[in-house]
Motif scaffolding. Structure first.
Motif, PDB file in Angstrom:
ATOM      1  N   VAL A   5       0.865  -1.179   0.000  1.00 25.18           N
ATOM      2  CA  VAL A   5       0.000   0.000   0.000  1.00 25.18           C
ATOM      3  C   VAL A   5       0.899   1.225   0.000  1.00 25.18           C
ATOM      4  N   ASP A   7       1.080   5.366   0.152  1.00 28.56           N
ATOM      5  CA  ASP A   7       0.392   6.614   0.484  1.00 28.56           C
ATOM      6  C   ASP A   7       0.933   7.741  -0.389  1.00 28.56           C
ATOM      7  N   TYR A 199      -6.203   3.107  -6.925  1.00 25.33           N
ATOM      8  CA  TYR A 199      -5.949   4.318  -6.155  1.00 25.33           C
ATOM      9  C   TYR A 199      -7.283   4.916  -5.734  1.00 25.33           C
ATOM     10  N   GLU A 206     -12.749  -1.430   1.037  1.00 22.26           N
ATOM     11  CA  GLU A 206     -12.098  -2.527   1.739  1.00 22.26           C
ATOM     12  C   GLU A 206     -11.608  -3.518   0.693  1.00 22.26           C
ATOM     13  N   GLN A 210      -8.074  -5.126   4.252  1.00 25.59           N
ATOM     14  CA  GLN A 210      -7.524  -3.821   4.612  1.00 25.59           C
ATOM     15  C   GLN A 210      -8.465  -2.704   4.192  1.00 25.59           C
ATOM     16  N   LEU A 212      -8.830   1.004   2.771  1.00 26.25           N
ATOM     17  CA  LEU A 212      -8.076   1.941   1.947  1.00 26.25           C
ATOM     18  C   LEU A 212      -8.858   3.243   1.854  1.00 26.25           C
ATOM     19  N   ARG A 216      -4.568   6.683  -1.066  1.00 25.94           N
ATOM     20  CA  ARG A 216      -3.794   5.448  -0.922  1.00 25.94           C
ATOM     21  C   ARG A 216      -3.951   4.591  -2.183  1.00 25.94           C
ATOM     22  N   ALA A 218      -3.295   0.621  -3.552  1.00 21.07           N
ATOM     23  CA  ALA A 218      -3.008  -0.769  -3.232  1.00 21.07           C
ATOM     24  C   ALA A 218      -2.546  -1.477  -4.501  1.00 21.07           C
TER      25      ALA A 218
END
Length: 287
Positions: A5, A7, A199, A206, A210, A212, A216, A218
């Motif tokens: 992930v 940021d 993004y 979710e 996780q 998000l 962020r 992934a």
């Protein structure tokens, strides 16, 4: 499974206008051919925006730039003679190849004020196409395939996904998706592309256990389940595709060869790269 992930890293580039850098990242340089990914804004400009906020003429090699807006307007001018405003839902796809220069001006915001929000991405060209002729292509929003299902509205900005193909010309297999999800809606990234990432521009989803939130990205492992569930209204950009190999990046230059980047730097420093038509009175010096 989520591999990493990332940021966004926010920075003010002047006048309160913030940009969030996502790619390249120290532990993840690329996703498929995507070698650069920035979120521009969101920002609100008052009339009379100073010209210092504009992106003055600058060069590129070895890539395609992709500008996609959610709000606002940017005027593009380049050294192959293009002059084209871009508005929300449209695509400006510029092929740098062996070399191009361009500027991006906030002329409408200067005259009228208004909002600006969008994504700037760079797509590395395959090695065989790094020295292709430069070019520029604009696509209206209506040229991009749109789709909808319960709680989901999507647009395929470029590439192929879900049996759809965008009109945008690309040089390697990839996808670029714009999704808007209602709470509880589920989507899955295309399974037929090796490298994939999503993004979160706004809202939250979710994925893989996780949460998000906005800002962020992934990146999913190849072949892994990549299902997303919106936990609130969400705006997403999903990207990916086939890897094109290692790329070096220095300033605005991308290449599989460090020597080629040094040549591009020398060409820009010596004034050997043509400036955009109707915008040749200033430029950004080599850092």
């Amino acid at each position: 499974m989520i591999e990493i992930v990332i940021d966004q890293r926010r920075r003010d580039i002047g006048g309160g206008f913030e940009v969030g850098r996502v790619l390249p990242f120290a532990r993840r340089r690329m996703v498929g051919p995507f070698v650069f990914f920035d979120q521009m804004g969101p920002a609100r400009f008052a009339p009379g925006l100073p010209r210092s906020m504009d992106v003055r003429p600058h060069p590129h090699i070895g890539l395609s730039t992709v500008t996609y807006l959610f709000q606002g307007e940017i005027m593009h001018r380049d050294s192959v003679g293009s002059e084209q405003p871009i508005r929300p839902g449209e695509v400006n796809w510029m092929i740098a190849g062996r070399g191009i220069t361009h500027s991006e001006r906030f002329e409408k915001a200067r005259a009228e004020g208004g909002d600006l929000h969008g994504i700037q991405a760079w797509v590395a060209l395959p090695a065989a196409d790094e020295e292709t002729d430069p070019g520029f292509f604009h696509y209206d929003a209506g040229a991009l395939p749109a789709f909808a299902e319960k709680g989901v509205h999507g647009r395929l900005v470029a590439g192929t996904a879900f049996g759809l193909e965008s009109a945008v010309r690309t040089h390697s297999p990839l996808f670029y998706l714009h999704w808007e999800l209602e709470p509880g809606a589920r989507v899955a990234l295309p399974a037929d592309h090796r490298e994939r990432a999503v993004y979160v521009v706004r809202g939250a989803v979710e994925a893989g256990g996780q949460m998000l939130g906005a800002g962020r990205m992934a990146v999913f492992a190849p072949g892994a389940d990549a299902t997303l569930r919106a936990t609130e209204p969400a705006l997403l950009i999903a990207i990916g595709g086939a890897p094109v190999g290692e790329r070096f990046i220095e300033w605005n230059f991308v290449s599989s060869s460090k020597e080629r980047i040094e040549q591009a730097k020398a060409d820009w420093r010596a004034g050997r790269m043509k400036l955009p038509d109707r915008d040749d009175q200033e430029f950004i010096p080599l850092p």
